[in-house]
Design a protein around this motif. Structure first.
Motif, PDB file in Angstrom:
ATOM      1  N   VAL A 176       0.839  -1.204   0.000  1.00  0.00           N
ATOM      2  CA  VAL A 176       0.000   0.000   0.000  1.00  0.00           C
ATOM      3  C   VAL A 176       0.870   1.247   0.000  1.00  0.00           C
ATOM      4  CG1 VAL A 176      -1.707   1.318   1.314  1.00  0.00           C
ATOM      5  CG2 VAL A 176      -1.936  -1.167   1.091  1.00  0.00           C
ATOM      6  N   THR A 177       1.882   1.269   0.841  1.00  0.00           N
ATOM      7  CA  THR A 177       2.787   2.419   0.913  1.00  0.00           C
ATOM      8  C   THR A 177       3.443   2.657  -0.438  1.00  0.00           C
ATOM      9  OG1 THR A 177       3.199   2.011   3.247  1.00  0.00           O
ATOM     10  CG2 THR A 177       4.810   3.361   2.085  1.00  0.00           C
ATOM     11  N   GLU A 178       3.910   1.609  -1.071  1.00  0.00           N
ATOM     12  CA  GLU A 178       4.558   1.724  -2.383  1.00  0.00           C
ATOM     13  C   GLU A 178       3.572   2.227  -3.436  1.00  0.00           C
ATOM     14  OE1 GLU A 178       7.551   1.839  -5.085  1.00  0.00           O
ATOM     15  OE2 GLU A 178       7.781   1.428  -2.955  1.00  0.00           O
ATOM     16  N   ALA A 179       2.350   1.718  -3.417  1.00  0.00           N
ATOM     17  CA  ALA A 179       1.343   2.113  -4.402  1.00  0.00           C
ATOM     18  C   ALA A 179       0.968   3.583  -4.262  1.00  0.00           C
ATOM     19  CB  ALA A 179       0.101   1.238  -4.261  1.00  0.00           C
ATOM     20  N   LEU A 180       1.030   4.118  -3.054  1.00  0.00           N
ATOM     21  CA  LEU A 180       0.615   5.504  -2.830  1.00  0.00           C
ATOM     22  C   LEU A 180       1.748   6.515  -2.986  1.00  0.00           C
ATOM     23  CD1 LEU A 180      -1.860   5.118   0.162  1.00  0.00           C
ATOM     24  CD2 LEU A 180      -2.359   5.234  -2.284  1.00  0.00           C
ATOM     25  N   LYS A 181       2.986   6.037  -3.215  1.00  0.00           N
ATOM     26  CA  LYS A 181       4.104   6.961  -3.433  1.00  0.00           C
ATOM     27  C   LYS A 181       3.826   7.814  -4.659  1.00  0.00           C
ATOM     28  CE  LYS A 181       8.025   4.653  -1.375  1.00  0.00           C
ATOM     29  NZ  LYS A 181       9.272   3.932  -1.628  1.00  0.00           N
ATOM     30  N   GLY A 182       3.928   9.121  -4.478  1.00  0.00           N
ATOM     31  CA  GLY A 182       3.738  10.044  -5.588  1.00  0.00           C
ATOM     32  C   GLY A 182       2.281  10.308  -5.942  1.00  0.00           C
ATOM     33  N   ALA A 183       1.355   9.686  -5.248  1.00  0.00           N
ATOM     34  CA  ALA A 183      -0.063   9.895  -5.531  1.00  0.00           C
ATOM     35  C   ALA A 183      -0.549  11.151  -4.817  1.00  0.00           C
ATOM     36  CB  ALA A 183      -0.875   8.694  -5.051  1.00  0.00           C
ATOM     37  N   TYR A 184      -1.635  11.706  -5.313  1.00  0.00           N
ATOM     38  CA  TYR A 184      -2.184  12.888  -4.651  1.00  0.00           C
ATOM     39  C   TYR A 184      -2.966  12.526  -3.394  1.00  0.00           C
ATOM     40  CZ  TYR A 184      -6.916  12.155  -6.476  1.00  0.00           C
ATOM     41  OH  TYR A 184      -8.151  11.642  -6.762  1.00  0.00           O
ATOM     42  N   VAL A 185      -3.222  11.258  -3.166  1.00  0.00           N
ATOM     43  CA  VAL A 185      -3.875  10.818  -1.930  1.00  0.00           C
ATOM     44  C   VAL A 185      -2.810  10.244  -1.000  1.00  0.00           C
ATOM     45  CG1 VAL A 185      -6.104  10.344  -2.976  1.00  0.00           C
ATOM     46  CG2 VAL A 185      -4.431   8.530  -2.833  1.00  0.00           C
ATOM     47  N   SER A 186      -3.052  10.383   0.290  1.00  0.00           N
ATOM     48  CA  SER A 186      -2.130   9.825   1.270  1.00  0.00           C
ATOM     49  C   SER A 186      -2.918   9.377   2.488  1.00  0.00           C
ATOM     50  CB  SER A 186      -1.075  10.859   1.666  1.00  0.00           C
ATOM     51  OG  SER A 186      -1.674  12.004   2.233  1.00  0.00           O
ATOM     52  N   LEU A 187      -2.262   8.578   3.295  1.00  0.00           N
ATOM     53  CA  LEU A 187      -2.891   8.095   4.511  1.00  0.00           C
ATOM     54  C   LEU A 187      -2.861   9.185   5.573  1.00  0.00           C
ATOM     55  CD1 LEU A 187      -1.333   4.527   4.570  1.00  0.00           C
ATOM     56  CD2 LEU A 187      -3.611   5.177   3.794  1.00  0.00           C
ATOM     57  N   PRO A 188      -3.842   9.355   6.389  1.00  0.00           N
ATOM     58  CA  PRO A 188      -5.096   8.602   6.417  1.00  0.00           C
ATOM     59  C   PRO A 188      -6.050   9.081   5.331  1.00  0.00           C
ATOM     60  CG  PRO A 188      -5.156  10.274   8.110  1.00  0.00           C
ATOM     61  CD  PRO A 188      -3.782  10.345   7.460  1.00  0.00           C
ATOM     62  N   LEU A 189      -6.787   8.155   4.761  1.00  0.00           N
ATOM     63  CA  LEU A 189      -7.798   8.470   3.758  1.00  0.00           C
ATOM     64  C   LEU A 189      -9.031   9.001   4.489  1.00  0.00           C
ATOM     65  CD1 LEU A 189      -7.382   5.233   1.651  1.00  0.00           C
ATOM     66  CD2 LEU A 189      -6.326   7.452   1.241  1.00  0.00           C
ATOM     67  N   THR A 190      -9.568  10.118   4.005  1.00  0.00           N
ATOM     68  CA  THR A 190     -10.662  10.749   4.748  1.00  0.00           C
ATOM     69  C   THR A 190     -11.959  10.878   3.957  1.00  0.00           C
ATOM     70  OG1 THR A 190      -9.873  12.945   4.108  1.00  0.00           O
ATOM     71  CG2 THR A 190      -9.086  12.065   6.219  1.00  0.00           C
ATOM     72  N   THR A 191     -11.913  10.647   2.657  1.00  0.00           N
ATOM     73  CA  THR A 191     -13.139  10.748   1.857  1.00  0.00           C
ATOM     74  C   THR A 191     -13.301   9.481   1.021  1.00  0.00           C
ATOM     75  OG1 THR A 191     -12.116  11.737  -0.098  1.00  0.00           O
ATOM     76  CG2 THR A 191     -12.840  13.259   1.648  1.00  0.00           C
ATOM     77  N   ALA A 192     -14.515   9.268   0.560  1.00  0.00           N
ATOM     78  CA  ALA A 192     -14.769   8.108  -0.301  1.00  0.00           C
ATOM     79  C   ALA A 192     -13.952   8.200  -1.587  1.00  0.00           C
ATOM     80  CB  ALA A 192     -16.257   8.010  -0.614  1.00  0.00           C
ATOM     81  N   ALA A 193     -13.779   9.385  -2.108  1.00  0.00           N
ATOM     82  CA  ALA A 193     -12.988   9.561  -3.336  1.00  0.00           C
ATOM     83  C   ALA A 193     -11.532   9.155  -3.111  1.00  0.00           C
ATOM     84  CB  ALA A 193     -13.068  11.009  -3.815  1.00  0.00           C
ATOM     85  N   GLU A 194     -10.984   9.491  -1.961  1.00  0.00           N
ATOM     86  CA  GLU A 194      -9.610   9.098  -1.646  1.00  0.00           C
ATOM     87  C   GLU A 194      -9.486   7.585  -1.510  1.00  0.00           C
ATOM     88  OE1 GLU A 194      -7.961  13.027   0.725  1.00  0.00           O
ATOM     89  OE2 GLU A 194      -8.748  11.337   1.871  1.00  0.00           O
ATOM     90  N   VAL A 195     -10.470   6.961  -0.890  1.00  0.00           N
ATOM     91  CA  VAL A 195     -10.457   5.499  -0.740  1.00  0.00           C
ATOM     92  C   VAL A 195     -10.490   4.833  -2.109  1.00  0.00           C
ATOM     93  CG1 VAL A 195     -11.753   3.500   0.103  1.00  0.00           C
ATOM     94  CG2 VAL A 195     -11.485   5.523   1.557  1.00  0.00           C
ATOM     95  N   LEU A 196     -11.358   5.313  -2.985  1.00  0.00           N
ATOM     96  CA  LEU A 196     -11.464   4.742  -4.326  1.00  0.00           C
ATOM     97  C   LEU A 196     -10.173   4.928  -5.103  1.00  0.00           C
ATOM     98  CD1 LEU A 196     -13.162   3.329  -6.450  1.00  0.00           C
ATOM     99  CD2 LEU A 196     -14.091   5.556  -7.085  1.00  0.00           C
TER     100      LEU A 196
END
Length: 54
Positions: A15-35
């Motif tokens: 998960v950490t690797e997949a989110l590198k460089g993404a505009y979303v980061s943990l913690p996810l706070t909206t449904a759009a971020e989760v998707l």
């Protein structure tokens, strides 16, 4: 290993690797971020564009 089994074995490092460089980061706070995070994780585990019909 099947695709389903590969996805079931996704861990925190994946998960950490997949989110590198993404505009979303943990913690996810909206449904759009989760998707978006879910889609990024699938792309990372299955390869970008996997399953797309041409």
């Amino acid at each position: 290993m099947s695709t389903a089994e590969s996805l079931r074995q996704t861990n925190e490092d994946d998960v950490t690797e997949a989110l590198k460089g993404a505009y979303v980061s943990l913690p996810l706070t909206t449904a759009a971020e989760v998707l978006e995070a879910f889609n990024l994780i699938l792309d990372a585990k299955l390869g970008e564009g996997a399953g797309e019909v041409e």
